[in-house]
Design a protein around this motif. Sequence first.
Motif, short mmCIF file in Angstrom:
data_model
loop_
_atom_site.label_atom_id
_atom_site.label_comp_id
_atom_site.label_asym_id
_atom_site.label_seq_id
_atom_site.Cartn_x
_atom_site.Cartn_y
_atom_site.Cartn_z
N ARG A 147 -15.10 -8.15 -8.99
CA ARG A 147 -14.20 -9.30 -8.42
C ARG A 147 -13.15 -8.69 -7.61
N GLY A 148 -13.00 -7.67 -7.59
CA GLY A 148 -11.79 -6.90 -6.60
C GLY A 148 -12.14 -6.85 -5.29
N VAL A 149 -13.52 -6.70 -5.08
CA VAL A 149 -14.08 -6.27 -3.52
C VAL A 149 -13.85 -7.41 -2.62
N ALA A 150 -13.26 -7.03 -1.46
CA ALA A 150 -13.19 -7.89 -0.30
C ALA A 150 -14.33 -7.55 0.68
N ILE A 151 -14.69 -8.55 1.37
CA ILE A 151 -15.95 -8.11 2.52
C ILE A 151 -15.35 -6.87 3.10
N PRO A 152 -16.22 -5.92 3.16
CA PRO A 152 -15.84 -4.66 3.89
C PRO A 152 -15.84 -4.71 5.35
N GLY A 153 -14.76 -4.09 5.90
CA GLY A 153 -14.47 -4.13 7.29
C GLY A 153 -14.91 -2.98 8.01
N ALA A 154 -15.04 -1.74 7.47
CA ALA A 154 -15.13 -0.45 7.95
C ALA A 154 -16.22 -0.43 9.03
N VAL A 155 -17.55 -0.95 8.62
CA VAL A 155 -18.55 -0.49 9.38
C VAL A 155 -18.38 -1.51 10.71
N ALA A 156 -18.08 -2.56 10.79
CA ALA A 156 -17.84 -3.88 11.67
C ALA A 156 -16.93 -3.26 12.65
N GLY A 157 -15.52 -2.88 12.00
CA GLY A 157 -14.41 -2.58 12.99
C GLY A 157 -14.87 -1.18 13.65
N LEU A 158 -15.49 -0.18 13.18
CA LEU A 158 -15.82 1.17 13.81
C LEU A 158 -16.67 0.86 14.94
N LEU A 159 -17.67 -0.05 14.69
CA LEU A 159 -18.65 -0.27 15.48
C LEU A 159 -18.20 -1.01 16.79
N ALA A 160 -17.22 -2.12 16.33
CA ALA A 160 -16.76 -2.90 17.36
C ALA A 160 -15.79 -1.93 18.42
N ALA A 161 -15.12 -1.04 18.06
CA ALA A 161 -14.32 -0.19 18.63
C ALA A 161 -15.35 0.67 19.61
N HIS A 162 -16.22 1.12 19.25
CA HIS A 162 -17.48 2.01 19.78
C HIS A 162 -17.74 1.03 20.66
N GLU A 163 -18.30 -0.06 20.67
CA GLU A 163 -18.76 -1.12 21.65
C GLU A 163 -18.02 -1.29 22.76
N LYS A 164 -16.97 -1.61 22.56
CA LYS A 164 -15.65 -1.84 23.49
C LYS A 164 -15.27 -0.49 24.29
N TYR A 165 -15.11 0.60 23.43
CA TYR A 165 -14.58 1.73 24.34
C TYR A 165 -15.31 2.85 24.36
N GLY A 166 -16.32 3.20 23.45
CA GLY A 166 -17.10 4.40 23.51
C GLY A 166 -18.20 4.81 24.69
N LYS A 167 -18.30 5.91 24.73
CA LYS A 167 -19.32 6.36 25.98
C LYS A 167 -20.67 6.96 25.46
N LEU A 168 -20.57 7.48 24.16
CA LEU A 168 -21.90 7.92 23.55
C LEU A 168 -22.74 7.06 23.04
#
Length: 597
Positions: free
Chosen positions: A128-149
């Motif tokens: 019950r204490g779990v929120a919708i986890p954001g790590a995967v979406a957030g890291l991938l969003a940063a990579h899509e916007k700024y990453g080169k590899l």
Amino acid sequence: MSLARSLPLGALALAACTTPRPSPIAVPDLGKRAVAERGMVAAGSAYAAEAGVEMLRQGGNAVDAAVAATFAIGVVEPSMSGIGAGGGMMIWNQQAHRADYVDFYGTAGASPDTALRSRGTGRIAAARGVAIPGAVAGLLAAHEKYGKLPRATVLGPAIRLAADGFIANSILIRELQSDSTKVLGPAPVARIFFPGGHMVRVGDRVVQSELAATLRRIADQGRDGFYTGPVAAEIVSTLNAGGNPATLDDFARYAPRWKRPLCTTYRGRVVLSAPAPQGGMQVLETLNLLEPVRLTTLGAPHRDVAAFRALAGAMRAAVTDRDAYVGDPDKAAVPQAGLTSKAYAAERAAVAADTTPRARLAAGDPWAEDRAAAPESGCAEYQPVGPARVAAVRDSGLGTRNSSPPSPESRVPSSESSETTHLSIVDADGNAVSVTNTNGLAFGTGTWAAGAFFNSAMLNFARSETSANAIGPWRVPSSTIAPTVVLEHGRVREVVGSPGSAAIPPAVVETIVYTLDYGLDPLAALRVPRVIPSSNAQLRVEMGFAEPVLDAARRMGFETIMSPMDMGFGGVHVIERVGGRWVGAADPRRDGEVRGY
């Protein structure tokens, strides 16, 4: 170069004060400090630091390195972070001369479990204490916007660590020992960490095949490999079985939030930190309160009474204000422009300097300063969403302005712990990333699915329905994480952040003060004993403070709680630009290391 920086590490001393008392625990320097010409990664694990530097050597930038290192550390420190976690990332883009922030902390779904408001003071170590986890979406969003590899490249180190295994360290063993009831629950977890019924030992190889399969799916499919399809179905089914109302639609709809960083100036430098509902407000207000104090004419705060009073008073006022007003600014009125303004700091200065004993400090009223807030000199491009946005939120009925001290029910709950990880990264082009990712409590709630533990972020909401931090649909709960970047003359001077729950903003502030004000080498700055004030009478103090300072604290009405130097006081990872080179340090309170090239 200052004298402090030219001395050997063992001889470093704070300006105008005596050398800090040695730590009560012996910690070798191996891997704790590095100097590099081009790029650097400071992380909570040597595996993560190596993963990040591997990306830099392959031509990747700071974001590539940060994403690779954050996924990697989630494999080797499963109690602290991972794909079931959430956090935030500060990005400095040197070429564009712009800062960006992605908030990927865990989020309530469309129909959150409002019964959590009546949980009382106990912890809920369940799904019950779990929120919708954001790590995967957030890291991938940063990579899509700024990453080169390519995405597969940056996830490569994490996949290898999960599939081939890593060597268990002392912190993982300690976490398994202290939270074995969580870990022993699901059978797949027991097989990994308690093979044959016996807990893994330091030096044992830990293989996580199920996690490797999930990471491969993410590498192949991006966010859809986690938030839709069989992985999402497994996670949602597990959460539902534990009473959590999350749905597949909640997972599919989850999106990280791109925001402007909070910004202030400190002694001519620009300081960028995490926007609400995270901990940057507290960091910046503390620095604003400290700025008028001529710290370098005083001794170190752990030795000098006047310096201690200034530091502790500023931090206490700032944490009180943060606790009173923090919340999701997209859903409630949060006066973050006012709280981080110089005008409000001037108004609050008398309270910060007051040495009258008091059991609890009252919050200030930043609303007038919030309405009048204008960008500080040097901050115009990075100023947070200002009064117009606050007024719009307030007028919509989503939030109310409340300048009275918060009730106990509305205060920010302390359901985060030391189980968080931070990474600081710079690259050869001057770009920088400061990223913090957390499970909340150790191993989150103990909920296991898709090869990982899941967070406890839902427990960070306040119990009061009228609080800015109240639970509600698609709200982000408060957090103390504070990824921070300091700029000087338009270039990165320092990248800093920490795990440690309530210790995070104080640890960040103290690192900035000891490196930039007192001129200490980054590793020497991390060795200085820390203090963590609160709005009430408690003051957590690391061993090494002089007795006259402790006597002064007691006269100020503080109940001093002495502790050895340990991870409860943070785990700062800092990189500073010194004499044209990067100097990085990993906190001796943890197992972190630094790598450069």
